[in-house]
Structures are given as C-alpha cells and as structure tokens.
Design an enzyme around this catalytic site. Structure first.
Site, short mmCIF file in Angstrom:
data_model
loop_
_atom_site.label_atom_id
_atom_site.label_comp_id
_atom_site.label_asym_id
_atom_site.label_seq_id
_atom_site.Cartn_x
_atom_site.Cartn_y
_atom_site.Cartn_z
N ASN A 124 0.69 -1.32 0.09
CA ASN A 124 0.01 0.01 0.09
C ASN A 124 0.91 1.27 0.07
OD1 ASN A 124 -1.73 -2.23 1.61
ND2 ASN A 124 -3.25 -0.69 0.59
N SER A 133 -7.56 2.04 -5.85
CA SER A 133 -8.11 1.04 -6.90
C SER A 133 -8.89 1.68 -7.91
CB SER A 133 -8.96 0.01 -6.39
OG SER A 133 -7.86 -0.69 -5.52
N HIS A 181 -33.54 -11.17 -50.47
CA HIS A 181 -34.44 -11.92 -49.64
C HIS A 181 -34.04 -13.50 -50.08
CE1 HIS A 181 -37.16 -8.58 -49.20
NE2 HIS A 181 -36.97 -8.26 -50.22
N SER A 311 -18.70 -35.16 -39.93
CA SER A 311 -19.65 -36.16 -39.51
C SER A 311 -19.13 -37.39 -38.68
CB SER A 311 -20.72 -36.19 -40.19
OG SER A 311 -21.64 -37.38 -39.78
N LYS A 317 -18.80 -36.47 -45.56
CA LYS A 317 -19.29 -35.11 -45.28
C LYS A 317 -18.32 -34.09 -44.73
CE LYS A 317 -23.79 -33.20 -43.54
NZ LYS A 317 -23.12 -31.91 -43.06
N ASN A 319 -17.77 -30.04 -43.75
CA ASN A 319 -18.57 -28.83 -43.15
C ASN A 319 -17.79 -27.30 -43.16
OD1 ASN A 319 -20.85 -30.39 -42.46
ND2 ASN A 319 -20.18 -30.73 -40.56
N GLU A 324 -18.60 -21.13 -39.28
CA GLU A 324 -19.33 -21.69 -38.21
C GLU A 324 -18.58 -21.09 -36.88
OE1 GLU A 324 -21.45 -25.73 -39.99
OE2 GLU A 324 -19.96 -25.79 -38.49
#
Length: 459
Positions: A124, A133, A181, A311, A317, A319, A324
């Site tokens: 201190n 602090s 869209h 997978s 497969k 991904n 992600e």
C-alpha cells in the site's frame, strides 16, 4: 500446516499457500469469490503492472519514493509484464466491483518480489503510492484495451481487408446471380460482392480508430473519488507521459477524473463497435456458408477448404467449420456487449462498480474478433475455390435478367416474359426473342450479365 504460511493485513492474519507471491488480501478475495473459475485477463494484469512501474518512476522523480524501493518495484513490475508470474493472479472476475482485489493482488505480488536483503516494500505505502484502486482499474481497462486494439485487432482487420481485396481483384471476371431475400436478383460480379465485405471491414477500422482517441484518456490521478487526494499535483500527467513512453500510445489524463471513475462510457463505446464488427463477421460468415452450401443440393457457388471430417456418422461429409466458428464468436461478442452495457450503467455517484466485468468482456471480445478475423482471412476467404460451372447455368436461366428490358418494353411486358421463362425453365433470352421484335443480337447485348453488373440504364 506445512504447505501454508501466515500473512497479515489490516483485518488480521490469514493462511496463504506457501509458494504464493501474494498476501492476505489476495487470499481473502480467493476465499470470498469462488464464482466462475475465470480469472482476470493476463493483458489486464500486465496493464496494472505497467501502471505500478510508471508510478514508481514518477514518485521517485517527484522525491516521494526512494531509489532503492523504486528500482525494486520497477524490476518486479517488468517481470509481471513479461508474463513470468501469470499464475500468481488467481482472483475471479466476479469480485468486488471496483477491482480492488485485483489491484491489491498486483500490489502484493510486486511487494513480495521487491522486498528482501533488508529492503521492505509495502504493497500500500510504496507500490500503491499516489494511487487508488478506483483510478488504477479504470486506467488499466483503457490501457489494456488500447494496447489490444492497436497491437492485435487493428492489424487483424487490415489483414482481413487486404485478403478480401486480393481475392476480389482475382475474381473480377466471375459473374454470378445476385440475391435479395435469398431469391434470385440481378447479376453481380463476385468482386463486387467481396468488396462489399471489404468496405464493411474498412468502416469498422474507421470506427475503432476514432474510439482509440477517447480510449487513450486515463483516469490515473483521480485516486479515491476524482479529487486526486494523496497524489502529487503533477502525478497524473507524469504517469500518462511515462505510460506513453512505455507503450508508444499517445496517452493523456482525462479532462475529468470524476467522469473516468464514475462512468465507463468509452468502454461501452468500444464494446458497441466490437458488437458492430461482430455483425460484419456474422454477415461474411453466413454468406460464405450459403455460397458453399451443397455440394449438390445447395448453391455450390464456392468450395471452402476441407479442414476436417464433418460427421461422425456420414462418411465424406465436410462442413464450413471456419465460418461456423466465426459466427459463434460473433454471437458471443454480441452477448458480452450486452453485459458491458449493463455494467456501464452501474456508476453510482463517484464510482462504477462493475469494472472487472467490463475489463474481462472487452478484452475477451477484442481477442475473439482478432483471432476470428485472421481465421476467416487465411482459412476461408484466401483458400476457397469458385465453382464457375454452378454459376453459369443459373445465371443464363435467371428470369430476373428481364429487368434490363424495363426501359425498352415496359415493366408489365417484362414481367410476363419472366413468368413464362420461369415456368418453362427456359433461358430468358430465348423467351424474350419470341415475345419481342428486338432481335436476338439486340437482346444479347441488352441482357449480357457482365454488362448488367456495371449499372446504369441499358441502351
């Protein structure tokens, strides 16, 4: 107990682990806050050590601290900044709202390292001299975030933008079906699509650059409530200068210590920019996922680099794991920002009391966006291949190309041609050739997809 020792603070005695470099106040916080198991970010702890180093230099120059203690504090702080004692900061993020526990943790470790050979350095009286602090922790939030922004996030953003622009230039001749869209729209060049991403990243860079100016304004010197009690009148400006020399940042004292201690408006601003950039990352990641979808039943416009089996049950497969991961990181940053926003409202009178949460979330978000930007750049955008065969056929049959005939035959006639072409699954060029007297050569000129990406009114 042979594996502990007794330490003392103003509340009395307490057993701490024998090998710990910290003392009783740190151990009290460890005992009091067994909440999440998450400790304060190392970059934040190192920033506090930087403040202690700067304060020791300044207090010595001001004649308030002797050279021996100052040198010992500086050496100990340098060891912490270098990461040599990262395991000595065990306090949970969810601690006292001022961050006093973490400030004292650093004070105690420096005190322990600096004391010896007849020299006593108090946590201190010496390490914390001229400080509270209440100004150390807000300063450490700004300092650690500004360093992370300059040294990590900004270079990552520039890298991502550069990679996108490089790929855009290489793919300028590739024309694809635009989508609004999620439905077929007028054609675009793939370079135009990618340069949209680059512009988003560029605008994020601009926002972060503007925020950094405010981030470089420090609370140090306000001490307990903003009045600067127990700090030399020159302490604040001198510490800002010392920290600037340490880091190369252009740091200054804030124009109001009362604002610095009681609010976290700049932290909320930075967190908001991180949330905004997370939206950019989410958009780019999702575009990549859609473009890569398939390979047979999706859009199949690009093929991302195959990085791992996709997978545990479906052989073969693959991904889009990097997009992600990026989307999840972006979602996390959005959530962290919500907590920072709540924390920013927690300034009561002269002190905000959710400072550790702000520090943790800001630095977490900065790290997430830094790493994610580089992964997207290097493992997705730089390496994907274009499946031009999958782009050409839908483009030639896109009924929306008839939009180019609006100014020539009118909207209703063009709509009838589009409907007929879509129902028959035929190229718009063939149907328009049958339904108008413009001639095939003229129609080929007007409906040329590449020309249509250049804008303007078809002639």
């Amino acid at each position: 107990m042979s594996d502990t020792r007794i330490e003392r603070d103003s509340m009395g005695e307490l057993a701490v682990p024998e090998g710990a470099l910290y003392g009783a106040q740190t151990q009290r916080a460890v005992n009091n806050f067994p909440v999440s198991g998450q400790t304060m970010p190392k970059r934040f702890i190192h920033a506090i050590a930087r403040i202690k180093l700067a304060a020791a230099e300044v207090n010595t120059d001001l004649g308030l601290l002797d050279n021996a203690r100052a040198d010992a504090i500086i050496q100990a702080a340098q060891e912490i900044i270098a990461g040599h004692h990262d395991d000595q900061f065990p306090i949970d993020v969810f601690q006292t709202g001022s961050g006093t526990s973490s400030n004292m943790n650093v004070n105690e470790v420096i005190s322990h390292l600096a004391s010896g050979d007849g020299l006593t350095v108090g946590p201190n009286d010496h390490v914390n001299m001229g400080q509270s602090s209440n100004d150390v922790i807000p300063t450490a939030i700004h300092l650690s975030s500004s360093l992370a922004l300059r040294d990590e996030l900004m270079p990552a953003l520039h890298h991502l933008r550069d990679v996108i622009e490089t790929r855009a230039a290489a793919l300028d001749s590739v024309v694809k079906t635009g989508r609004t869209h999620l439905m077929d729209a007028m054609p675009v060049r793939m370079s135009q699509e990618l340069m949209g991403w680059a512009s988003q990243v560029g605008q994020a860079i601009e926002r972060f650059e503007a925020c950094q100016t405010r981030l470089n304004r420090l609370a140090q010197g306000g001490t307990a409530v903003g009045t600067g009690i127990n700090a030399h009148p020159e302490f604040a400006s001198r510490v800002a200068n010392a920290l600037s020399q340490q880091t190369g940042l252009e740091l200054v004292s804030n124009d109001s210590f009362f604002a610095s201690l009681s609010s976290q408006d700049t932290a909320v601003e930075l967190s908001g920019h991180l949330r905004g950039y997370a939206c950019t990352i989410m958009k780019i990641a999702n575009d990549l996922r859609w473009m890569n979808s398939g390979p047979l039943a999706g859009l199949g416009e690009i093929e991302l680099e195959a990085l791992q089996p996709g997978s545990s049950i479906m052989p073969g497969k693959v991904n889009p794991v990097i997009p992600e991961s990026a989307a999840q990181a972006a979602a996390q940053v959005m959530g962290l920002d919500s907590a920072v926003t709540v924390a920013g409202q927690s300034g009561n009178f002269q002190l905000n009391v959710m400072l550790p949460l702000v520090a943790h979330n800001l630095l977490s978000s900065l790290t997430l966006m830094t790493q994610t930007s580089r992964l997207l750049a290097d493992r997705a955008i730089a390496t994907f291949t274009v499946r031009e065969d999958n782009l050409a056929s839908p483009l030639s049959r896109n009924p929306i190309l008839v939009t180019a005939l609006n100014s020539v035959i009118g909207y209703d006639a063009a709509a009838a041609i589009a409907k007929k072409a879509y129902q028959a699954g035929r190229p718009i060029l063939d149907v328009a050739d049958e339904e108008t007297d413009l001639g095939r050569d003229e129609l080929e000129r007007i409906l040329d997809p590449t020309k249509l990406t250049q804008g303007g009114i078809p002639e």
